[in-house]
Design a protein around this motif. Structure first.
Motif, PDB file in Angstrom:
ATOM      1  N   ASP A  45     -70.512  18.084  35.200  1.00 18.11           N
ATOM      2  CA  ASP A  45     -70.897  17.446  33.937  1.00 18.11           C
ATOM      3  C   ASP A  45     -72.367  17.734  33.627  1.00 18.11           C
ATOM      4  O   ASP A  45     -72.733  17.993  32.477  1.00 18.11           O
ATOM      5  CB  ASP A  45     -70.656  15.931  34.051  1.00 18.11           C
ATOM      6  CG  ASP A  45     -70.680  15.226  32.708  1.00 18.11           C
ATOM      7  OD1 ASP A  45     -70.397  15.868  31.679  1.00 18.11           O
ATOM      8  OD2 ASP A  45     -70.986  14.019  32.693  1.00 18.11           O
ATOM      9  N   HIS A 103     -73.834   8.808  29.956  1.00 21.64           N
ATOM     10  CA  HIS A 103     -72.672   7.894  29.920  1.00 21.64           C
ATOM     11  C   HIS A 103     -72.647   6.935  31.111  1.00 21.64           C
ATOM     12  O   HIS A 103     -71.592   6.387  31.436  1.00 21.64           O
ATOM     13  CB  HIS A 103     -71.368   8.702  29.845  1.00 21.64           C
ATOM     14  CG  HIS A 103     -71.040   9.462  31.098  1.00 21.64           C
ATOM     15  ND1 HIS A 103     -69.807   9.395  31.705  1.00 21.64           N
ATOM     16  CD2 HIS A 103     -71.760  10.311  31.859  1.00 21.64           C
ATOM     17  CE1 HIS A 103     -69.786  10.171  32.776  1.00 21.64           C
ATOM     18  NE2 HIS A 103     -70.958  10.741  32.894  1.00 21.64           N
ATOM     19  N   HIS A 104     -73.798   6.740  31.773  1.00 21.03           N
ATOM     20  CA  HIS A 104     -73.848   5.781  32.879  1.00 21.03           C
ATOM     21  C   HIS A 104     -74.217   4.380  32.399  1.00 21.03           C
ATOM     22  O   HIS A 104     -74.784   4.225  31.316  1.00 21.03           O
ATOM     23  CB  HIS A 104     -74.844   6.249  33.939  1.00 21.03           C
ATOM     24  CG  HIS A 104     -74.400   7.481  34.655  1.00 21.03           C
ATOM     25  ND1 HIS A 104     -74.715   8.741  34.222  1.00 21.03           N
ATOM     26  CD2 HIS A 104     -73.629   7.637  35.752  1.00 21.03           C
ATOM     27  CE1 HIS A 104     -74.178   9.623  35.037  1.00 21.03           C
ATOM     28  NE2 HIS A 104     -73.500   8.985  35.974  1.00 21.03           N
ATOM     29  N   ASP A 162     -65.613  15.765  35.460  1.00 17.89           N
ATOM     30  CA  ASP A 162     -65.903  14.325  35.487  1.00 17.89           C
ATOM     31  C   ASP A 162     -64.632  13.472  35.374  1.00 17.89           C
ATOM     32  O   ASP A 162     -64.626  12.322  35.807  1.00 17.89           O
ATOM     33  CB  ASP A 162     -66.902  13.931  34.393  1.00 17.89           C
ATOM     34  CG  ASP A 162     -68.272  13.602  34.990  1.00 17.89           C
ATOM     35  OD1 ASP A 162     -68.603  14.163  36.054  1.00 17.89           O
ATOM     36  OD2 ASP A 162     -69.017  12.779  34.405  1.00 17.89           O
ATOM     37  N   THR A 214     -70.779  13.089  30.028  1.00 13.41           N
ATOM     38  CA  THR A 214     -71.887  13.473  29.154  1.00 13.41           C
ATOM     39  C   THR A 214     -71.466  14.654  28.280  1.00 13.41           C
ATOM     40  O   THR A 214     -71.861  14.765  27.125  1.00 13.41           O
ATOM     41  CB  THR A 214     -73.123  13.825  29.998  1.00 13.41           C
ATOM     42  OG1 THR A 214     -73.515  12.641  30.706  1.00 13.41           O
ATOM     43  CG2 THR A 214     -74.293  14.285  29.136  1.00 13.41           C
ATOM     44  N   ASP A 274     -77.029  13.118  31.541  1.00  5.54           N
ATOM     45  CA  ASP A 274     -76.152  12.694  32.642  1.00  5.54           C
ATOM     46  C   ASP A 274     -76.866  11.861  33.715  1.00  5.54           C
ATOM     47  O   ASP A 274     -76.415  11.815  34.851  1.00  5.54           O
ATOM     48  CB  ASP A 274     -75.439  13.904  33.266  1.00  5.54           C
ATOM     49  CG  ASP A 274     -74.154  13.505  33.981  1.00  5.54           C
ATOM     50  OD1 ASP A 274     -73.491  12.568  33.535  1.00  5.54           O
ATOM     51  OD2 ASP A 274     -73.826  14.128  35.014  1.00  5.54           O
TER      52      ASP A 274
HETATM   53 MN    MN Z   1     -71.282  12.611  34.293  1.00  6.11          MN
END
Ligand code: MN
Ligand code: 5GP
Length: 354
Positions: free
Chosen positions: A33, A129-130, A186, A150, A100
């Motif tokens: 990713d 996207h965390h 991912d 991501t 990411d």
């Molecule tokens: Mn990721």
């Protein structure tokens, strides 16, 4: 996924219009990713005529090199290999895209931790996207946990840009392949974190003629024999399952050496124990220099993220997270890792984790 606002896209356009030099970075031990998203963004920015490069904390694994075009290899700098150039490129950039990852700790950014912290927020853009980002650290933050990856979030951002106007075919072929590859890794090839938007993205990219079979071949049919032999041994001999339904596997340096394991070779191992019905969380622990690297995966109802944050100095996603066990702060040595894992997971699993 929330709608991507026109205001944010306008801001992204003006920030990149006004930037001459752009650096793109991602987390330590870059995965599919991280490489897919940074490379796709590089290709997009190159298409706009920008002077852009990718600066990573360390080298990406050989197994992911198929994502990167040969002509662009020199535009990807690893701080571990060339610290001076990496620092110079980050400090000299007008704009730095952080992809990411969302914090500048040493465990996430390695040697880029300090250079990234030193930048003013006005020069940083987040695409990630965390969980739990500190959005105040960025001039502009695209932070969305309701996407697979991501790569997916970046795809939808790029589709909102005036240059593409929603047409995937307006993106360079290499960017489309990179985005599909990163989303595939991912989601473990559509095995987890798949949203309606994920399938829509895949469909739109496939309609451009992108060769998914080739991506899958590179990702899943080109491993060395050593990886499968090691996986066999770990599952047969080394995996332990606690009374709390926690499976854990510890890979010491001797084993890494015996099987000649390179970065990326153990990708996906941590998911295997979850195939067992009674296993509710899986931990894979790899010995490193001065610490043990921890990967956690959990089944619905158990938060790998909460466990990583509380006991392993880390975090990630609800069901997939990671962190570290420091030596000698957390444990005196690798031999103490099993007792530590059993102790903290016993505490964690016997609590209301809802
Ligand atoms: Mn990721
Ligand atoms: P993996 O187990 O594949 O290395 O990582 C799983 C997830 O946890 C990824 O989303 C990754 O970003 C996150 N993660 C892994 N290591 C760390 C860490 O040291 N700190 C934080 N905050 N997240 C991590």
């Amino acid at each position: 996924m929330k709608d991507i606002s026109k205001k944010d896209i306008g801001r992204l356009c003006s920030l990149s219009d006004n930037a001459e030099k752009i650096a793109i970075t991602a987390h330590l031990h870059p995965d599919g990713d991280a490489i897919g998203s940074t490379y796709a963004l590089l290709k997009f920015l190159q298409g706009l005529g920008k002077d852009a490069c990718i600066v990573l904390p360390d080298r990406y694994p050989e197994s992911l090199s198929f994502i990167v075009g040969r002509e662009d290899g020199s535009l990807i700098i690893s701080a571990k290999d060339d610290k001076d150039s990496a620092e110079r490129l980050i400090a000299g950039a007008d704009l730095v895209f952080c992809l990411d990852f969302n914090n500048f700790t040493e465990s996430r950014c390695g040697l880029l931790s300090e250079p990234l912290k030193a930048l003013p927020a006005s020069q940083r853009i987040l695409i990630d996207h965390h969980l739990s980002p500190d959005t105040s650290l960025y001039a502009l933050a695209f932070s969305e946990t309701g996407v697979s990856s991501t790569c997916e979030l970046l795809f939808w951002i790029l589709m909102s840009m005036p240059q593409t106007d929603g047409r995937p075919s307006a993106l360079p072929e290499a960017a489309l392949s990179a985005l599909l590859a990163g989303m595939t890794t991912d989601t473990n090839n559509f095995g987890n974190s798949v949203f309606p938007t994920t399938l829509r993205m895949a469909s739109l990219i496939l309609e451009t003629g992108t060769d998914r079979d080739s991506i899958l071949y590179h990702l899943y049919n080109e491993y060395g024999e050593n990886r499968l032999r090691l996986l066999g041994r770990l599952l047969y001999k080394d995996m332990k399952i606690t009374g709390d339904g926690v499976a854990y596997i510890i890979i010491g340096k001797d084993t890494l050496k015996e099987f000649d394991i390179q970065e990326g070779d153990t990708e996906g191992f941590v998911n295997k124990p979850l195939e067992i019905k009674k296993v509710r969380m899986s931990c894979l622990i790899k010995e490193d220099d001065g610490f043990m690297r921890v990967s956690l995966r959990s089944k619905r109802g158990i938060s790998a993220n909460a466990c990583a944050r509380e006991f392993f100095h880390g975090g990630g996603h609800e069901l997939a997270a990671g962190g570290r066990l420091y030596i000698p702060d957390d444990i005196a040595g690798p031999e103490e890792a099993p007792a530590y894992i059993e102790k903290v997971t016993h505490i964690f699993m016997n609590r209301d984790n809802g």
